[in-house]
Design an enzyme around this catalytic site. Structure first.
Site, short mmCIF file in Angstrom:
data_model
loop_
_atom_site.label_atom_id
_atom_site.label_comp_id
_atom_site.label_asym_id
_atom_site.label_seq_id
_atom_site.Cartn_x
_atom_site.Cartn_y
_atom_site.Cartn_z
CD GLU A 1 20.19 43.15 50.57
OE1 GLU A 1 19.86 44.34 50.52
OE2 GLU A 1 21.36 42.77 50.49
CB CYS B 1 21.09 36.01 42.89
SG CYS B 1 22.47 35.85 44.01
CB CYS C 1 27.26 33.95 55.71
SG CYS C 1 28.17 32.51 55.10
CB CYS D 1 34.49 34.70 52.71
SG CYS D 1 34.12 32.93 52.59
CB CYS E 1 31.87 37.85 51.58
SG CYS E 1 30.09 37.61 51.44
CB CYS F 1 29.20 38.74 43.47
SG CYS F 1 28.61 37.81 42.12
N1 SAH Z 1 28.31 30.95 50.31
C1 SAH Z 1 28.30 30.73 48.89
C2 SAH Z 1 27.53 31.81 48.14
C3 SAH Z 1 28.21 33.13 48.26
S1 SAH Z 1 27.86 34.44 47.16
C4 SAH Z 1 29.71 30.65 48.37
O1 SAH Z 1 30.64 30.95 49.13
O2 SAH Z 1 29.91 30.24 47.24
C5 SAH Z 1 28.39 33.99 45.58
C6 SAH Z 1 29.82 34.35 45.17
O3 SAH Z 1 30.17 35.72 45.38
C7 SAH Z 1 30.86 33.53 45.92
O4 SAH Z 1 31.80 33.03 45.03
C8 SAH Z 1 31.48 34.56 46.80
O5 SAH Z 1 32.76 34.19 47.25
C9 SAH Z 1 31.48 35.76 45.90
N2 SAH Z 1 31.72 37.02 46.61
C10 SAH Z 1 31.55 37.28 47.92
N3 SAH Z 1 31.88 38.56 48.19
C11 SAH Z 1 32.27 39.11 47.03
C12 SAH Z 1 32.68 40.43 46.65
N4 SAH Z 1 32.74 41.42 47.55
N5 SAH Z 1 32.97 40.65 45.36
C13 SAH Z 1 32.85 39.67 44.44
N6 SAH Z 1 32.45 38.42 44.73
C14 SAH Z 1 32.17 38.14 46.01
#
Ligand code: SAH
Length: 371
Positions: free
Chosen positions: A104, A117, A124, A128, A131, A347
């Site tokens: 996406e 974005c 991934c 985490c 996420c 996000c």
């Molecule tokens: N792999 C990269 C990009 C991830 S997406 C990273 O970890 O930075 C960008 C941001 O969204 C990251 O800070 C990630 O931790 C955050 N994120 C992931 N899941 C989320 C959620 N459910 N709600 C809010 N932010 C989230």
């Protein structure tokens, strides 16, 4: 690896895909055709500045060269499966990257800028816990063509008045785990002959791959965002498992070193607000201590929910209080406004269509063991 190398070079018809090639490789390609190296610049101008990917429309190339290019090369972009538009104007595309995988990309219009974005991996591997992308597992790295293709496609679809002004690697995937392809893309995003964006308008967001952060400043110093999300190793270990390999202090040291090479001289720390997990006044206090006097700013992200998650977002009052506490402790802090949550474009909500290769393999083994 091999699959990825092939993807980056050839499209499905076996032609050389010129999207994402470095200016040097592109010049070499033209020299190989018996042409002058400056043809590379012309092609980049067409594809990246005007969104033209049809050789026939490239009027400063001779008919003979256009016909030749048609035979051996392409400017292939990912295919659009679906486009959704949020009530706040945010747009999300689901893009086919072959073999049943889809990623996406999200376009976020604002009064003075338009941010894209982009995704750097199908899925991934970092897992985490809060996420949606991580929950789906990992399939493969995207090629430079597939990553940069997202920007070309969106510019081409929306037209020059809505052109992308900022690019953030905050879609699916961990950009620094796909280092080589991501660096090639970044170089084209900031190249005046390609997209010509300023370094401050391109942001790599990472969960904290320390060796790659250390390497990055030598390769390209664009803006860096780091997903910190917790002020102690105890909590961060649960939220961002890569923390078990690289502790917070090691991560921060790499950030301060990176900041020395940055034009803006500031690293952004992303901090997702999770009720009862990382959002107390004490958490704000410890976080402030880690960052005080450093080239840092904090971006608080209200948690975006997705099906099956165990987490809840902190209340708006709790988030405001956390922000106020950080500010009174001398830390620059902002709250990220949620965009596109009605179409699951916010996000952490990007799930795409990912077949987890690790789980598929595990499944194979189980079947074999059972038979
Ligand atoms: N792999 C990269 C990009 C991830 S997406 C990273 O970890 O930075 C960008 C941001 O969204 C990251 O800070 C990630 O931790 C955050 N994120 C992931 N899941 C989320 C959620 N459910 N709600 C809010 N932010 C989230």
């Amino acid at each position: 690896m091999r699959e990825n190398a092939l993807n980056s070079i050839h499209d499905t018809s076996g032609k050389l895909n010129l999207i994402g090639l470095s200016p040097e490789m592109l010049a070499e390609f033209f020299v190989g055709l018996g042409e002058k190296p400056y043809r590379a610049r012309q092609i980049m101008g067409w594809a990246y500045q005007r969104g033209v990917v049809n050789f026939n429309e490239m009027t400063n190339l001779s008919l003979r060269l256009r016909q030749r290019l048609e035979l051996v090369a392409s400017l292939s972009l990912p295919k659009i499966i679906r486009r959704e538009i949020s009530r706040d104007g945010t747009c999300k595309w689901l893009l086919d990257v072959g073999a049943g995988q889809a990623v996406e990309t999200v376009y976020i219009p604002e009064p003075n800028r338009a941010t894209l974005c982009i995704s750097s991996q199908a899925g991934c591997a970092l897992d985490c816990s809060f996420c949606a992308t991580g929950r789906r597992g990992f399939n493969r790295n995207l090629s430079a063509a597939e990553i940069l293709g997202q920007v070309v496609l969106v510019n081409q679809t929306l037209g020059p008045d809505s052109a992308v002004t900022n690019v953030v690697f905050m879609g699916m995937g961990e950009p620094l785990a796909n280092y080589r392809e991501v660096v090639s893309v970044v170089k084209l995003l900031i190249d005046d002959l390609a997209f010509g964006l300023s370094r401050r308008r391109v942001t790599i967001s990472t969960a904290g791959l320390v060796p790659q952060i250390r390497k990055l400043s030598g390769d390209c110093n664009v803006a860096l965002a780091v997903s910190l999300h917790a002020p102690t190793d105890l909590v961060r270990d649960k939220l961002v498992p890569i923390n078990r390999r690289h502790r917070i202090q090691e991560l921060l040291d790499a950030c301060w070193q990176y900041a020395e090479c940055l034009a803006s001289r500031q690293v952004t720390f992303e901090y997702v607000m999770l009720a009862g997990v990382n959002d107390t006044p004490r958490d704000a206090e410890i976080l402030a201590k880690l960052l005080r006097g450093r080239p840092a700013k904090v971006n608080l992200i209200p948690f975006n929910s997705f099906p099956g998650t165990e987490y809840q977002c902190s209340s708006p009052e709790q988030i405001d209080q956390f922000c106020t506490n950080l500010r009174s402790a001398g830390i620059v802090a902002t709250i990220r406004r949620t965009r596109g949550d009605d179409i699951a474009a916010a996000c952490g909500q990007l799930a795409g269509q990912v077949k987890d290769r690790m789980r598929v393999r595990l499944g194979d083994k189980q079947i074999r063991a059972a038979s």
